[in-house]
Design a protein around this motif. Structure first.
Motif, PDB file in Angstrom:
ATOM      1  N   LEU A  20       0.817  -1.208   0.000  1.00  0.00           N
ATOM      2  CA  LEU A  20       0.000   0.000   0.000  1.00  0.00           C
ATOM      3  C   LEU A  20       0.855   1.264   0.000  1.00  0.00           C
ATOM      4  O   LEU A  20       0.472   2.289  -0.569  1.00  0.00           O
ATOM      5  N   ALA A  21       2.007   1.187   0.639  1.00  0.00           N
ATOM      6  CA  ALA A  21       2.917   2.336   0.611  1.00  0.00           C
ATOM      7  C   ALA A  21       3.352   2.645  -0.816  1.00  0.00           C
ATOM      8  O   ALA A  21       3.520   3.822  -1.192  1.00  0.00           O
ATOM      9  N   ARG A  22       3.526   1.580  -1.608  1.00  0.00           N
ATOM     10  CA  ARG A  22       3.881   1.781  -3.016  1.00  0.00           C
ATOM     11  C   ARG A  22       2.792   2.588  -3.732  1.00  0.00           C
ATOM     12  O   ARG A  22       3.096   3.448  -4.569  1.00  0.00           O
ATOM     13  N   ILE A  37       9.987  12.692  -1.297  1.00  0.00           N
ATOM     14  CA  ILE A  37       9.223  11.504  -0.910  1.00  0.00           C
ATOM     15  C   ILE A  37      10.222  10.460  -0.440  1.00  0.00           C
ATOM     16  O   ILE A  37      11.083  10.014  -1.210  1.00  0.00           O
ATOM     17  N   TRP A  38      10.085  10.035   0.826  1.00  0.00           N
ATOM     18  CA  TRP A  38      11.047   9.114   1.424  1.00  0.00           C
ATOM     19  C   TRP A  38      10.337   7.825   1.858  1.00  0.00           C
ATOM     20  O   TRP A  38       9.655   7.795   2.892  1.00  0.00           O
ATOM     21  N   PRO A  39      10.485   6.742   1.106  1.00  0.00           N
ATOM     22  CA  PRO A  39       9.933   5.459   1.553  1.00  0.00           C
ATOM     23  C   PRO A  39      10.716   4.936   2.756  1.00  0.00           C
ATOM     24  O   PRO A  39      11.934   5.151   2.869  1.00  0.00           O
ATOM     25  N   VAL A  40      10.001   4.235   3.648  1.00  0.00           N
ATOM     26  CA  VAL A  40      10.647   3.606   4.798  1.00  0.00           C
ATOM     27  C   VAL A  40      10.221   2.144   4.843  1.00  0.00           C
ATOM     28  O   VAL A  40       9.024   1.836   4.882  1.00  0.00           O
ATOM     29  N   HIS A  41      11.228   1.236   4.815  1.00  0.00           N
ATOM     30  CA  HIS A  41      10.938  -0.199   4.856  1.00  0.00           C
ATOM     31  C   HIS A  41      12.101  -0.895   5.566  1.00  0.00           C
ATOM     32  O   HIS A  41      13.274  -0.556   5.324  1.00  0.00           O
ATOM     33  N   ALA A  66       3.650  12.095   7.264  1.00  0.00           N
ATOM     34  CA  ALA A  66       3.978  10.683   7.067  1.00  0.00           C
ATOM     35  C   ALA A  66       2.701   9.886   6.890  1.00  0.00           C
ATOM     36  O   ALA A  66       1.674  10.166   7.523  1.00  0.00           O
ATOM     37  N   TRP A  67       2.780   8.879   6.028  1.00  0.00           N
ATOM     38  CA  TRP A  67       1.687   7.911   5.892  1.00  0.00           C
ATOM     39  C   TRP A  67       2.199   6.605   6.481  1.00  0.00           C
ATOM     40  O   TRP A  67       3.213   6.059   6.028  1.00  0.00           O
ATOM     41  N   VAL A  68       1.503   6.112   7.503  1.00  0.00           N
ATOM     42  CA  VAL A  68       1.967   4.946   8.253  1.00  0.00           C
ATOM     43  C   VAL A  68       1.044   3.775   7.951  1.00  0.00           C
ATOM     44  O   VAL A  68      -0.089   3.713   8.458  1.00  0.00           O
ATOM     45  N   GLY A  69       1.520   2.848   7.115  1.00  0.00           N
ATOM     46  CA  GLY A  69       0.714   1.717   6.681  1.00  0.00           C
ATOM     47  C   GLY A  69       1.260   0.395   7.172  1.00  0.00           C
ATOM     48  O   GLY A  69       1.484  -0.524   6.368  1.00  0.00           O
ATOM     49  N   GLY A 137      -0.784  18.464  -4.812  1.00  0.00           N
ATOM     50  CA  GLY A 137      -0.397  17.164  -5.361  1.00  0.00           C
ATOM     51  C   GLY A 137       0.170  16.217  -4.330  1.00  0.00           C
ATOM     52  O   GLY A 137       0.852  15.253  -4.696  1.00  0.00           O
ATOM     53  N   ALA A 138      -0.097  16.453  -3.047  1.00  0.00           N
ATOM     54  CA  ALA A 138       0.423  15.596  -1.982  1.00  0.00           C
ATOM     55  C   ALA A 138      -0.671  14.624  -1.549  1.00  0.00           C
ATOM     56  O   ALA A 138      -1.680  15.036  -0.976  1.00  0.00           O
ATOM     57  N   LEU A 139      -0.464  13.330  -1.816  1.00  0.00           N
ATOM     58  CA  LEU A 139      -1.484  12.332  -1.532  1.00  0.00           C
ATOM     59  C   LEU A 139      -0.975  11.335  -0.506  1.00  0.00           C
ATOM     60  O   LEU A 139      -0.166  10.457  -0.812  1.00  0.00           O
ATOM     61  N   LEU A 140      -1.440  11.473   0.720  1.00  0.00           N
ATOM     62  CA  LEU A 140      -1.189  10.469   1.750  1.00  0.00           C
ATOM     63  C   LEU A 140      -2.385   9.523   1.714  1.00  0.00           C
ATOM     64  O   LEU A 140      -3.243   9.506   2.601  1.00  0.00           O
ATOM     65  N   TRP A 141      -2.433   8.714   0.682  1.00  0.00           N
ATOM     66  CA  TRP A 141      -3.653   7.989   0.317  1.00  0.00           C
ATOM     67  C   TRP A 141      -3.269   6.721  -0.440  1.00  0.00           C
ATOM     68  O   TRP A 141      -2.533   6.777  -1.422  1.00  0.00           O
TER      69      TRP A 141
END
Length: 699
Positions: A20-22, A37-41, A66-69, A137-141
């Motif tokens: 979902l983060a993708r 945009i910084w992915p965290v994994h 941050a979007w926390v999924g 254009g910022a989508l935490l979605w």
């Protein structure tokens, strides 16, 4: 700076999670977000083609949002790390928090831990989809959506909802509504709908706010939001879930059956000047109208169509609403008639007939003459054929003529389709850009116009005082229902207008009491909640024999007898009552009373404090009101006395708010003006008190 600014309008994003983060990264990239945009994994080196970081501590900078999924337990740890780094806020996607508390208390405990971990850092959710910022254009979605980014310098509406599915559905609309922001609130663990809306309304790119509400996060928060909306001249429309919900527990009063929590919610929104609609279609259409014009100055409307059938539909759609089609003045009628010729009947709604179809100059002249009447809002009914089976171009002259008529008169208006699907999206968008509202569907159009007019009327009045919720969350404890004699004793002590009455233990006592009071009298069985339905009341007893016979019958029904002087020359019967709402405190209901109260359901709900003006306006809104004013030659009622009684009863409830659970005055008999013993009298009363000794407060 509002504490939500960085979260709602970020310049850098951190995205936690896997699949979902993708999606979040993909949607934000497709929208052309200009920030980082910084992915965290924990194990992957890259996500969606971008370098991934192992934790919040490893990020190259402090993220604005941050979007926390991740799962619910890990969500708490991630939020704690983000707060420690000074992040601007986080969206918590995971479920399994308070919404599962009815299974066990683990979810409740985890939600408390999440809020503690966030500290002062704003969080939205948990159990929510997130934020769509179409302005930047910022989508935490992570879900699919159908919106497009606002053009540079563009403006749109902001929508806040507690439902992720409804939010997604709104983005797929094809009605021309420009969205600037869309936010889902989820569980409102820390940040609620009102606070989110307050953060959005400050944005210059936001024209109006739409709220889908399942529960109010904060009464004071909504009051602050409504006040700020007035200051910024940005109207709010709400769709409140729960209309079918009735009182949550068995009640003994008529008032409680009328004043369910939904009625209280409606009264609260009305008090704030927030319009309420009942469907998603009307919600969208209202937002479109508010986006273009804001609140409307009144309820006077006009309509034009080339069909008598359409004119009839429009006229019928206004029935039962405050909206109305005023008759044209003689001068105005002459102006319109001169453009149509002698064979067209001029009226409002206007059927201009189709002999000028496609003749743009002629239609411009007709429409301009009609719109010149100074209406608060103008409509042209115009459906567009299917583009795959016919051509739409022959509708363009009509639309251009209407636009020209509005501009010539500096007027507000909409093109209305009789069916919602009968306008292509690109036409709706074009009309919006031309400051003509495309309203799709006649009922939806009327809902939208009524909502905008209602907001306008509310804004012309002073902002209501804050709702008195001091006793709203108090534990009820044991409920004690007083009989009529006990209830009336308290009302008499408060100085309220109650007919003189006496308790009686048997028939002989009843006869003696009646003789002391003077005939005629009413005789009632005590301890019976709904006396008329139970046959526990006898009225207009004129002598001792009648009282004695009635007393023998009624003695079997209750716990005693009550003899009362009859109220004479009553013109109408009203109900006034109060119930305790867990959110809003004392909720006041007034309406048509007597034995038909629940059948007619002609009632209005108010919240306290209610001014004399509030009560007067509510009374005038009843269907019963013409009866009070001497309908068809009947005597005029003493309306001022009725209002005095209601104000007095409301003050009695306010003074005893810590103990009153329910009060039901039914009927309040309103006498004729100038009648002997004139005024308004409490003919029956039911009072339920809460015995709260040892009870603890819930909030």
């Amino acid at each position: 700076m509002n504490k939500l600014d960085r979260l709602l309008r970020p310049r850098s994003l951190a995205v936690f999670g896997g699949r979902l983060a993708r999606n979040v990264i993909q949607y934000t990239s497709e929208m052309g977000f200009a920030g980082e945009i910084w992915p965290v994994h924990p194990t992957k080196d890259e996500v969606a083609g971008r370098k991934a970081y192992r934790s919040a501590a490893d990020l190259p900078g402090v993220p604005d949002a941050a979007w926390v999924g991740v799962n619910r337990h890990l969500t708490i740890e991630v939020v704690r790390e983000l707060a420690e780094r000074g992040a601007g806020g986080a969206v918590c996607y995971a479920a399994g928090f308070r919404e599962t508390a009815f299974h066990d208390n683990v979810g409740e405990q985890l939600q408390a831990e999440l809020v503690a971990a966030a500290g002062a850092m704003p969080i939205i959710g948990p159990n929510c989809n997130g934020i769509v910022n179409y302005a930047d254009g910022a989508l935490l979605w992570a879900d699919s959506h159908g919106g497009i980014r606002l053009a540079e310098g563009g403006r749109g509406v902001a929508v806040v909802t507690q439902s992720g599915s409804i939010a997604a559905n709104l983005t797929h609309q094809r009605r021309g509504l420009p969205l600037a922001f869309l936010v889902t609130a989820g569980n409102q663990a820390q940040t609620g709908v009102s606070e989110i809306a307050l953060g959005l309304i400050e944005d210059d790119r936001v024209t109006a706010i739409g709220l889908h509400i399942e529960g109010f996060d904060s009464i004071a928060g909504f009051e602050g939001l409504a006040a700020r909306a007035r200051q910024l001249k940005k109207p709010i429309v709400a769709m409140k879930a729960g209309r079918s919900e009735q009182s949550q527990e068995a009640t003994v009063s008529h008032t409680a059956s009328l004043a369910g929590s939904d009625a209280a919610s409606g009264a609260f929104l009305q008090r704030l000047g927030i319009a309420r609609v009942e469907s998603l279609s009307s919600f969208i259409e209202t937002l479109k109208l508010l986006h273009i014009f804001g609140p409307l100055p009144g309820y006077r409307i006009s309509s034009m169509s080339c069909s008598g059938g359409e004119a009839s539909l429009m006229g019928d759609a206004a029935v039962g609403r405050p909206l109305y089609f005023p008759q044209l003045t003689h001068e105005h009628r002459a102006r319109v008639q001169a453009t149509l010729g002698p064979f067209v009947a001029v009226a409002n709604p206007l059927d201009y007939q189709n002999f000028v179809w496609g003749n743009e100059p002629a239609m411009t002249e007709i429409f301009t003459a009609m719109v010149s009447g100074g209406f608060d809002f103008n409509m042209l009914v115009l459906d567009y054929p299917r583009s795959d089976r016919s051509t739409n171009t022959n509708r363009f002259p009509n639309a251009r003529a209407f636009e020209a008529a509005l501009k010539a008169n500096n007027a507000k208006g909409a093109i209305v389709t009789s069916l919602p699907e009968n306008m292509p999206e690109e036409y709706a968008i074009d009309l919006m850009e031309r400051a003509v509202v495309p309203l799709l569907g006649i009922p939806e159009a009327m809902d939208a116009i009524q909502a905008a007019s209602t907001i306008g009327a509310a804004w012309r009045e002073p902002l209501a005082r804050p709702v008195d919720i001091a006793a709203s969350c108090r534990s009820r404890g044991e409920r004690i229902t007083l009989d009529e004699a006990g209830a009336k004793a308290k009302l008499i002590e408060a100085g309220l207008a109650v007919p003189e009455g006496k308790r009686a233990g048997n028939a002989a006592d009843a006869v003696a009491a009646a003789q002391a009071l003077g005939f005629p009298v009413a005789l009632k069985a005590l301890g019976v909640a709904h006396k008329s339905e139970a046959g526990a009341v006898r009225l207009n007893l004129k002598d001792a024999e009648a009282v004695g016979n009635a007393a023998k019958d009624l003695s079997r029904l209750g716990s005693g007898l009550y003899v009362e002087r009859m109220v004479r020359e009553g013109v109408a019967e009203l109900i006034i009552g109060f119930t305790r709402d867990p959110v809003f405190g004392a909720v006041m209901t007034l309406g048509a009373g007597g034995v038909m109260v629940e059948l007619l359901r002609d009632s209005v709900t108010l919240l306290l404090p209610a001014t004399r003006e509030d009560i007067n306006a509510a009374l005038r809104g009843l269907k019963l009101y013409p009866l009070l004013k001497g309908y068809r030659g009947r005597p005029m009622a003493d309306v001022e006395a009725a209002i005095d009684a209601m104000v007095g009863i409301a003050e009695f409830v306010r003074k005893h708010a810590d103990e009153i659970e329910e009060l039901d005055v039914n009927p309040l008999i309103v006498c004729a003006e100038g009648a002997q013993g004139k005024g308004a009298w409490i003919a029956d009363a039911l009072l339920v008190l809460g015995n709260n000794k040892g009870a603890s407060s819930n909030g």
